[in-house]
Design a protein around this motif. Structure first.
Motif, mmCIF file in Angstrom:
data_model
loop_
_atom_site.group_PDB
_atom_site.id
_atom_site.type_symbol
_atom_site.label_atom_id
_atom_site.label_comp_id
_atom_site.label_asym_id
_atom_site.label_seq_id
_atom_site.Cartn_x
_atom_site.Cartn_y
_atom_site.Cartn_z
ATOM 1 N N ALA A 71 6.000 0.025 -27.416
ATOM 2 C CA ALA A 71 6.091 1.278 -26.666
ATOM 3 C C ALA A 71 5.476 2.417 -27.480
ATOM 4 C CB ALA A 71 7.544 1.587 -26.312
ATOM 5 N N GLY A 72 5.714 2.419 -28.775
ATOM 6 C CA GLY A 72 5.122 3.436 -29.638
ATOM 7 C C GLY A 72 3.613 3.348 -29.664
ATOM 8 N N VAL A 73 3.081 2.153 -29.704
ATOM 9 C CA VAL A 73 1.625 1.973 -29.690
ATOM 10 C C VAL A 73 1.049 2.465 -28.362
ATOM 11 C CG1 VAL A 73 -0.212 0.228 -29.658
ATOM 12 C CG2 VAL A 73 1.587 0.122 -31.380
ATOM 13 N N ARG A 74 1.724 2.150 -27.257
ATOM 14 C CA ARG A 74 1.250 2.632 -25.950
ATOM 15 C C ARG A 74 1.279 4.156 -25.898
ATOM 16 N NH1 ARG A 74 3.979 -2.006 -24.175
ATOM 17 N NH2 ARG A 74 5.880 -0.856 -23.795
ATOM 18 N N ASP A 75 2.312 4.781 -26.452
ATOM 19 C CA ASP A 75 2.389 6.238 -26.484
ATOM 20 C C ASP A 75 1.239 6.829 -27.293
ATOM 21 O OD1 ASP A 75 4.672 6.152 -24.941
ATOM 22 O OD2 ASP A 75 6.047 6.528 -26.614
ATOM 23 N N VAL A 76 0.927 6.209 -28.407
ATOM 24 C CA VAL A 76 -0.187 6.683 -29.232
ATOM 25 C C VAL A 76 -1.505 6.536 -28.473
ATOM 26 C CG1 VAL A 76 -1.535 6.173 -31.308
ATOM 27 C CG2 VAL A 76 0.942 6.337 -31.444
ATOM 28 N N LEU A 83 -6.234 13.406 -26.036
ATOM 29 C CA LEU A 83 -6.980 14.206 -27.009
ATOM 30 C C LEU A 83 -8.484 14.026 -26.838
ATOM 31 C CD1 LEU A 83 -4.798 13.697 -30.204
ATOM 32 C CD2 LEU A 83 -5.060 15.790 -28.864
ATOM 33 N N THR A 84 -8.904 12.806 -26.557
ATOM 34 C CA THR A 84 -10.323 12.555 -26.324
ATOM 35 C C THR A 84 -10.802 13.289 -25.082
ATOM 36 O OG1 THR A 84 -10.144 10.406 -27.388
ATOM 37 C CG2 THR A 84 -12.031 10.736 -25.945
ATOM 38 N N LEU A 90 -11.850 21.017 -20.079
ATOM 39 C CA LEU A 90 -10.729 21.951 -20.138
ATOM 40 C C LEU A 90 -10.109 21.997 -18.755
ATOM 41 C CD1 LEU A 90 -9.050 24.217 -21.471
ATOM 42 C CD2 LEU A 90 -10.811 25.806 -20.707
ATOM 43 N N ASN A 91 -8.848 21.674 -18.651
ATOM 44 C CA ASN A 91 -8.146 21.742 -17.378
ATOM 45 C C ASN A 91 -7.542 23.131 -17.240
ATOM 46 O OD1 ASN A 91 -8.676 19.043 -16.721
ATOM 47 N ND2 ASN A 91 -6.905 18.352 -17.882
ATOM 48 N N THR A 92 -7.851 23.759 -16.128
ATOM 49 C CA THR A 92 -7.353 25.107 -15.878
ATOM 50 C C THR A 92 -7.118 25.261 -14.380
ATOM 51 O OG1 THR A 92 -7.784 27.441 -16.278
ATOM 52 C CG2 THR A 92 -9.684 26.076 -15.713
ATOM 53 N N TYR A 93 -6.849 26.477 -13.940
ATOM 54 C CA TYR A 93 -6.629 26.759 -12.516
ATOM 55 C C TYR A 93 -7.586 27.849 -12.081
ATOM 56 C CZ TYR A 93 -2.411 24.051 -13.173
ATOM 57 O OH TYR A 93 -1.537 23.042 -13.460
ATOM 58 N N ASP A 94 -8.070 27.747 -10.830
ATOM 59 C CA ASP A 94 -8.955 28.788 -10.315
ATOM 60 C C ASP A 94 -8.135 29.931 -9.721
ATOM 61 O OD1 ASP A 94 -8.068 27.910 -7.848
ATOM 62 O OD2 ASP A 94 -9.931 26.883 -7.328
#
Length: 113
Positions: A71-76, A83-84, A90-94
């Protein structure tokens, strides 16, 4: 420590130590030995019930540790993917509040003094 159950209990303790240390390559090396010992114990004509209970408890404990490690590996992996993705968009709102993505341009920053 000559009985198969004693050797298996010791191996399961070593497996626990390897899991906690993150030495997963050690687990692969021990897999065949563990399988052989399980076969030997399963073939015993009169196994000691208390030893079998101990084996069951240690196997369960190690299984829970392995599941937590996975589970820890899946979380990583999930975090690394986020992060990639954050490096390229960039996620934002209009203005109307709708989600919008802005792609990052691949270029150099110009620094002015």
């Amino acid at each position: 420590m000559n009985r198969p159950t004693d050797r298996l209990l010791a191996l399961l303790d070593a497996e626990r130590t390897a899991i906690l240390a993150g030495a997963f390559d050690t687990l692969a090396a021990q897999a065949q030995q563990k399988a052989d010992l399980f076969d030997t114990v399963a073939g015993e004509t009169k196994p000691d019930p208390s030893q079998l209970r101990l084996l069951g408890a240690r196997v369960s404990r190690n299984q829970e540790l392995l599941q937590a490690a996975m589970a820890g590996v899946r979380d990583v992996q999930t975090r690394m993917a986020a992060l990639t993705a954050a490096q390229s968009t960039l996620n934002t709102y209009d203005r109307s509040g709708q989600p919008s993505q802005i792609a990052r341009r691949q270029g150099k920053f110009e620094h002015k003094v």
